[in-house]
Motif scaffolding. Sequence first.
Motif: not given
Length: 215
Positions: A65-67, A74-78, A97-102
């Motif tokens: 996710l971070k990568g 962003v779309a692929k991370a989501e 959760i923080l990684t996704v939010i940020n």
Amino acid sequence: MEEYAVALSLFDEMRHSSLPVNEFTMNIIINCCCHLNRVDFWFAVLGSFLKQDYEPNVTTFNTLLKGLFLVGNVAKAEALFNKVLTFRLCEPNDVMILTVINGLRPNVQIYTTVIGSLYKEGLDEEAKCLLNEMEKNGCAPDDVTYNFIVYSLLKRNEVYKAIVFLEEMQNRGFKAHSANVSMILDMVVKGIDINLVEVIKKVVPQLKNELSDVF
């Protein structure tokens, strides 16, 4: 960045020498790929390890996710985060959760989506913590946030938990959306705890008259 390139080179040597690797190796290499923006390579590494029956853990998904956020995908991370929740690929931790939010540059809509998804998957404590953090960050939940939470809880038949949020909604001047009203009415008709009916009349004013004719 040089140390990450060196690590990848060593990993390549390990593979060619048939030296044993494990899930820790996988996480380290994926992390190196992320820092080097080698999206193509880290998914190849993941696929290679999956073929060897190594299961990715929360650290693996956090790194992926971070990568993805790092390279702007962003779309692929989501999509990956949604898969983690839907298929329960791992138990999300605070880092995830923080990684996704940020990474999603949070606003009310982003917070609402993540919080609702967490409640939907039964991760109540994580969702509650994020809801508190949302308010601390000056991003007040709106009627959509509360209705999404209520909907997610009702889908799990968690009526008591849903009522807590319905009460809070009423205190904030919000009303339950029609989909939630219909679900609550359906639960009452199917035989909900009679003691809850009076509470429902108060927290869902739209049903007060209809329920009063029956109870």
